[in-house]
Motif scaffolding. Sequence first.
Motif, PDB file in Angstrom:
ATOM      1  N   ILE A   1       6.354 -17.034  19.101  1.00  0.00           N
ATOM      2  CA  ILE A   1       7.134 -15.841  18.774  1.00  0.00           C
ATOM      3  C   ILE A   1       8.003 -15.487  19.975  1.00  0.00           C
ATOM      4  N   SER A   2       9.309 -15.663  19.815  1.00  0.00           N
ATOM      5  CA  SER A   2      10.232 -15.389  20.917  1.00  0.00           C
ATOM      6  C   SER A   2      10.417 -13.880  21.057  1.00  0.00           C
ATOM      7  N   SER A   3      10.689 -13.458  22.247  1.00  0.00           N
ATOM      8  CA  SER A   3      10.935 -12.042  22.485  1.00  0.00           C
ATOM      9  C   SER A   3      12.360 -11.891  23.030  1.00  0.00           C
ATOM     10  N   PRO A   4      13.017 -10.780  22.883  1.00  0.00           N
ATOM     11  CA  PRO A   4      12.400  -9.562  22.326  1.00  0.00           C
ATOM     12  C   PRO A   4      12.399  -9.586  20.797  1.00  0.00           C
ATOM     13  N   ILE A   5      11.331  -9.046  20.226  1.00  0.00           N
ATOM     14  CA  ILE A   5      11.235  -8.855  18.782  1.00  0.00           C
ATOM     15  C   ILE A   5      10.422  -7.595  18.541  1.00  0.00           C
ATOM     16  N   SER A   6      10.888  -6.750  17.661  1.00  0.00           N
ATOM     17  CA  SER A   6      10.172  -5.503  17.387  1.00  0.00           C
ATOM     18  C   SER A   6       8.977  -5.784  16.494  1.00  0.00           C
ATOM     19  N   ALA A   7       8.028  -4.865  16.516  1.00  0.00           N
ATOM     20  CA  ALA A   7       6.830  -5.014  15.682  1.00  0.00           C
ATOM     21  C   ALA A   7       7.218  -5.091  14.204  1.00  0.00           C
ATOM     22  N   LYS A   8       8.182  -4.257  13.805  1.00  0.00           N
ATOM     23  CA  LYS A   8       8.598  -4.240  12.404  1.00  0.00           C
ATOM     24  C   LYS A   8       9.248  -5.562  12.020  1.00  0.00           C
ATOM     25  N   GLN A   9      10.074  -6.116  12.892  1.00  0.00           N
ATOM     26  CA  GLN A   9      10.725  -7.400  12.610  1.00  0.00           C
ATOM     27  C   GLN A   9       9.694  -8.515  12.448  1.00  0.00           C
TER      28      GLN A   9
ATOM     29  N   GLU B   1       7.900  -8.272   9.151  1.00  0.00           N
ATOM     30  CA  GLU B   1       8.785  -8.715   8.071  1.00  0.00           C
ATOM     31  C   GLU B   1       8.859 -10.234   8.014  1.00  0.00           C
ATOM     32  N   LYS B   2       8.934 -10.881   9.187  1.00  0.00           N
ATOM     33  CA  LYS B   2       8.965 -12.344   9.233  1.00  0.00           C
ATOM     34  C   LYS B   2       7.681 -12.954   8.680  1.00  0.00           C
ATOM     35  N   LEU B   3       6.572 -12.260   8.884  1.00  0.00           N
ATOM     36  CA  LEU B   3       5.271 -12.755   8.400  1.00  0.00           C
ATOM     37  C   LEU B   3       4.986 -12.307   6.969  1.00  0.00           C
ATOM     38  N   ASN B   4       5.961 -11.663   6.320  1.00  0.00           N
ATOM     39  CA  ASN B   4       5.823 -11.152   4.940  1.00  0.00           C
ATOM     40  C   ASN B   4       4.755 -10.067   4.826  1.00  0.00           C
ATOM     41  N   LEU B   5       4.453  -9.426   5.946  1.00  0.00           N
ATOM     42  CA  LEU B   5       3.482  -8.336   5.935  1.00  0.00           C
ATOM     43  C   LEU B   5       4.131  -7.001   5.584  1.00  0.00           C
ATOM     44  N   ILE B   6       5.463  -6.994   5.552  1.00  0.00           N
ATOM     45  CA  ILE B   6       6.223  -5.881   4.997  1.00  0.00           C
ATOM     46  C   ILE B   6       7.054  -6.453   3.863  1.00  0.00           C
ATOM     47  N   GLN B   7       6.932  -5.866   2.682  1.00  0.00           N
ATOM     48  CA  GLN B   7       7.672  -6.348   1.517  1.00  0.00           C
ATOM     49  C   GLN B   7       8.404  -5.192   0.861  1.00  0.00           C
ATOM     50  N   LYS B   8       9.722  -5.348   0.757  1.00  0.00           N
ATOM     51  CA  LYS B   8      10.589  -4.309   0.188  1.00  0.00           C
ATOM     52  C   LYS B   8      10.403  -2.985   0.923  1.00  0.00           C
ATOM     53  N   GLY B   9      10.250  -3.093   2.243  1.00  0.00           N
ATOM     54  CA  GLY B   9      10.120  -1.905   3.078  1.00  0.00           C
ATOM     55  C   GLY B   9       8.752  -1.260   3.067  1.00  0.00           C
ATOM     56  N   LYS B  10       7.799  -1.855   2.354  1.00  0.00           N
ATOM     57  CA  LYS B  10       6.455  -1.284   2.248  1.00  0.00           C
ATOM     58  C   LYS B  10       5.438  -2.159   2.989  1.00  0.00           C
TER      59      LYS B  10
ATOM     60  N   GLU C   1       0.854  -1.190   0.000  1.00  0.00           N
ATOM     61  CA  GLU C   1       0.000   0.000   0.000  1.00  0.00           C
ATOM     62  C   GLU C   1       0.893   1.245   0.000  1.00  0.00           C
ATOM     63  N   PRO C   2       1.042   1.907  -1.155  1.00  0.00           N
ATOM     64  CA  PRO C   2       1.956   3.054  -1.248  1.00  0.00           C
ATOM     65  C   PRO C   2       1.547   4.243  -0.383  1.00  0.00           C
ATOM     66  N   ARG C   3       0.269   4.342   0.002  1.00  0.00           N
ATOM     67  CA  ARG C   3      -0.201   5.490   0.795  1.00  0.00           C
ATOM     68  C   ARG C   3       0.104   5.335   2.279  1.00  0.00           C
ATOM     69  N   ALA C   4       0.453   4.118   2.702  1.00  0.00           N
ATOM     70  CA  ALA C   4       0.593   3.833   4.137  1.00  0.00           C
ATOM     71  C   ALA C   4       1.995   4.137   4.652  1.00  0.00           C
ATOM     72  N   LYS C   5       2.053   4.566   5.919  1.00  0.00           N
ATOM     73  CA  LYS C   5       3.320   4.788   6.626  1.00  0.00           C
ATOM     74  C   LYS C   5       3.316   3.946   7.898  1.00  0.00           C
ATOM     75  N   TRP C   6       4.469   3.801   8.507  1.00  0.00           N
ATOM     76  CA  TRP C   6       4.566   2.957   9.693  1.00  0.00           C
ATOM     77  C   TRP C   6       3.650   3.456  10.812  1.00  0.00           C
ATOM     78  N   ASN C   7       3.394   4.764  10.881  1.00  0.00           N
ATOM     79  CA  ASN C   7       2.515   5.316  11.917  1.00  0.00           C
ATOM     80  C   ASN C   7       1.071   4.831  11.773  1.00  0.00           C
ATOM     81  N   ASP C   8       0.730   4.228  10.626  1.00  0.00           N
ATOM     82  CA  ASP C   8      -0.620   3.704  10.424  1.00  0.00           C
ATOM     83  C   ASP C   8      -0.824   2.338  11.081  1.00  0.00           C
ATOM     84  N   ILE C   9       0.245   1.764  11.622  1.00  0.00           N
ATOM     85  CA  ILE C   9       0.165   0.462  12.311  1.00  0.00           C
ATOM     86  C   ILE C   9      -0.001   0.690  13.804  1.00  0.00           C
ATOM     87  N   ASN C  10      -0.850  -0.119  14.446  1.00  0.00           N
ATOM     88  CA  ASN C  10      -1.120  -0.025  15.886  1.00  0.00           C
ATOM     89  C   ASN C  10      -0.300  -1.093  16.624  1.00  0.00           C
TER      90      ASN C  10
END
Length: 476
Positions: A185-193, A196-205, A157-166
């Motif tokens: 899911i082992s911790s610690p792990i950041s939301a962004k990581q 990415e592991k779940l393929n919900l972020i692709q090429k930084g988007k 989604e090109p319109r979305a930014k990281w601040n749009d994630i809760n």
Amino acid sequence: MRGFSTIFDMDENIMRQSQNLSKMLRLGESETLEFKESFNRESLETLCAFANTKGGSLLIGIEDNGVIIGTPAHSNLLKDWANQIDQATGLQPSLKQIQRQGKKIVLLKIQESKIKPVLYRGRAYRRVGNTTRQMNVEELTRLVLENGGSTWDEMTEPRAKWNDINPAKIKMFIGLANNVGRRPISSPISAKQLLEKLNLIQKGKLTRASLLLFGKNPQKFYPQSLLKVGRFKSETMIVDNQEMEDTLFDQVESTLNYLRGHLQTKFEMTGKPQRKVVWEYPLEALREAVINAVCHRDYSDKGHTQIRIYDDRLLIWNPGVLPDGLSVKILKKEHRSIPRNSLIAKVLFYAGLIEQWGSGVTKMLEATKTAGLPEPLLEEEEGFRVTFLTTPQATPQATPQATPQADGNSFSEIEEQLLKFCKKPRTRKEIVKNTGLSLDYVRKELLPRLIRSGELVYTLPHSPRSPKQQYIRKPE
């Protein structure tokens, strides 16, 4: 003897073709069968639609109502048709000439294309029921994605930014996933990581799935991604209604809470200190249906998922027909899972909301059977619909209590409602939507009864099966 054998084989082949033709004429036009009086532009559009859907057969020399008029076909003309089809669409259907009632009929048969979309004059077509329709932009996009092995929810989604994630929604998911144990899911792990592991972020988007599952306001990007639920006394009398927004997790939870608050219950004595609560519909079956609706709906469609609670039934309607390879018949048996939204399905599986083995419908059927209720009606018509019924007498196939009329006919309340609705011409689709009844019942029971009574008439009386057919109340 060899000559006799050849003649016998020819006679047997002609007989078999005649039997197949009789069956086609008896069944009438459908998603995979179309009648045409002559070969023309619409024939090419229909062949294109067959190739983009499930394949099909086109009979030239037959009226919409199945009456044979024949066509002046000969070998050179058939070659010309084949060349026209190849040049216009790239398709190569089989062409067969059939003799019937002293008239020539041509059968064109086309398989579903492995490479889609198939275009005719730069446009793509598909079959919806017994009609051929031009695809819109959303349908074309979905077809291209499916052809490339991708799904709508995998697109970024090109319109979305990281601040749009809760982040709180992601933390909730981690708790569910660890509790279920399918994807610890082992911790610690950041939301962004994690995304990415779940393929919900692709090429930084961010993907569309990430916003529907963990967004602060998913409807900001996809207004159609909400769920409407309401309590109805009739099609026009809404007692209560509510729109369920936010993430898919929130929609499931808030919808189930709404259903618990609006369904009837009764208590059964079990001999134990606590009474057993019996719900109007088994909650397990409704839970499966709601989760399946948000997981497998076609989010490229602008319609909303709808749940309607009537006195005698509960209806769940979802945009999007079944994926290729699935049918209502297959759904009722053991079958492989074909998720329309692969990323959404994977996350809901890790959270324990769904199984990956196509067991949702089986659970619904078993739960209603255990509760002593009729099997839910599964229908594919302008989307996918599940109708839960309270008792066998409540099924739409049962005719409601009729009231006598002055002219000798007797009509039920729903029939009276339909006759009032048809003061001006109405399509079958409009009638289904107005009555809230199943397409099968409207087509096989309700409309034929009113037409036989003379109170309802065709707008095209000489072509009862025409896709342009409408129905109107007989003028007084």
